[in-house]
Scaffold this motif. Structure first.
Motif, PDB file in Angstrom:
ATOM      1  N   GLN A 234      20.254  48.405  14.564  1.00 28.52           N
ATOM      2  CA  GLN A 234      19.916  49.633  13.859  1.00 28.52           C
ATOM      3  C   GLN A 234      19.379  49.320  12.463  1.00 28.52           C
ATOM      4  N   LYS A 235      20.074  48.401  11.771  1.00 28.36           N
ATOM      5  CA  LYS A 235      19.642  48.024  10.419  1.00 28.36           C
ATOM      6  C   LYS A 235      18.290  47.337  10.446  1.00 28.36           C
ATOM      7  N   LEU A 236      18.146  46.446  11.398  1.00 28.74           N
ATOM      8  CA  LEU A 236      16.904  45.692  11.524  1.00 28.74           C
ATOM      9  C   LEU A 236      15.748  46.647  11.837  1.00 28.74           C
ATOM     10  N   ASN A 237      16.031  47.610  12.684  1.00 26.59           N
ATOM     11  CA  ASN A 237      15.039  48.598  13.073  1.00 26.59           C
ATOM     12  C   ASN A 237      14.535  49.382  11.860  1.00 26.59           C
ATOM     13  N   LYS A 238      15.490  49.806  11.031  1.00 28.61           N
ATOM     14  CA  LYS A 238      15.136  50.584   9.860  1.00 28.61           C
ATOM     15  C   LYS A 238      14.332  49.730   8.862  1.00 28.61           C
TER      16      LYS A 238
END
Ligand code: GTP
Ligand code: MG
Length: 324
Positions: A234-238
């Motif tokens: 999720q963090k990487l995606n953002k």
């Protein structure tokens, strides 16, 4: 370009503006391409208010809604191409690495990812007729592997190639390097990168190349164990969406590096698989697998691209830089 400040948008008071700026939404353009949920969370406002702000920003920035095919064609005309200086690789990439896109290179240690990053940081500063983008460079260095000496060697290499006296110092001046100490710091540095790009936009050397080397190392080190995977993705995606936004707003080429899974965690599956899984695969516009060959030879394989056939290209890492 729209010079409107974000306070001028309906629904944004000084307090909200400050929160938005703290989160990296410095411009009307940045807000225009945000999602309502993202903006609502950041500015502590309701999602419907966020939607209204975003719609207003889109009208002002003229970036929103649907685009017609001819408008997209018009924007695509601005796409620049950055040459790596190696014939086969440039050909494989359709004439060079595209701006307004993320190119991800993954490969094992020593495969040459950081070497390519250095070479692109040099080449991006060259004029367009020499395969460059005539721009500045921002490098987010997560592994402390940036070497000014190596840049100087590569500039010497270019001087020989073009029989021109290029000054290494001049090239070093246009490479803005920040170390990222952990994944949160890395995410935050994208805000500083946007601010820096804003301030350099009208200088004659606008930022045209963003490098994140390595994109995944901190995330990988910090999120260990199966339970943390969703969180990491999720963090990487953002983070990647912020990066993509940077590429679009600055007509910049983005180059990110990624490791492959090393033996210890490759109990199943392919040990040459990149870290980050599907999210990264889908966000990167171009994806290249790099591997070592004999001696200083390296093989770059284009494994994913929206418009180019898959292919392989050979190049060499030499003291003068990357060559055929
Ligand atoms: P990791 O970051 O460890 O995953 O590896 P990487 O893919 O970034 O590898 P990197 O680009 O650092 O490549 C390292 C290889 O490039 C070395 O094994 C050398 O073969 C070559 N190399 C690195 N520095 C130099 C240099 O100054 N001169 C020359 N000629 N070759 C170099
Ligand atoms: Mg490296």
């Amino acid at each position: 370009m729209n010079e409107m400040s974000i306070e001028e948008l309906p629904g944004i008071g000084p307090a909200t503006a400050e929160k938005l700026r703290d989160a990296g939404f410095n411009s009307v353009e940045a807000i225009a391409v945000a999602s309502p949920a993202e903006l609502a969370g950041t500015a502590e406002i309701g999602e419907s208010t966020a939607s209204k702000i975003i719609m207003a920003a889109r009208r002002s920035a003229d970036v929103g809604g649907f685009e017609t095919g001819d408008a997209i064609l018009e924007r695509r005309k601005e796409v620049g191409r950055l040459s790596m200086g190696c014939t086969e690789v440039d050909r494989m990439m359709g004439g060079g690495f595209e701006t307004q896109a993320i190119t991800e290179v993954y490969g094992e240690f020593g495969s040459g990812k950081t070497q390519i990053a250095h070479q692109l940081a040099v080449n991006a500063q060259l004029p367009v007729d020499k395969g460059g983008l005539n721009g500045s460079v921002i490098l987010i260095d997560t592994e402390n592997t940036f070497r000014p000496d190596r840049i100087a060697q590569m500039v010497k290499g270019l001087s020989n190639r073009y029989e021109t006296e290029y000054e290494p110092e001049e090239f070093l001046k246009n490479i803005h390097v920040a170390r990222a100490y952990n994944s949160n710091h890395q995410i935050l540095l994208m805000e500083s990168a946007s601010e820096l790009a804003d301030s350099l936009r009208d200088t004659g050397k606008p930022v045209r190349l963003l490098i994140v080397d390595s994109l995944t190392a901190h995330f990988r080190a910090e999120y260990v164990g199966r339970g943390t995977l969703a969180d990491r993705q999720q963090k990487l995606n953002k983070h990647l969406h912020n990066i993509m936004r940077f590429a679009d707003l600055n007509n910049a080429m983005v180059f990110v590096t990624n490791q492959v899974m090393s033996k210890p965690d490759a109990f199943f599956g392919d040990p040459t698989k990149p870290i980050g899984g599907h999210i990264l695969g889908h966000t990167s516009t171009f994806r290249i697998y790099l591997r070592k060959s004999k001696g200083d030879k390296r093989v770059a394989k284009l494994v994913d691209s929206p418009n180019l056939p898959d292919g392989e290209a050979l190049f060499s890492v030499t003291p003068e830089g990357l060559v055929d």
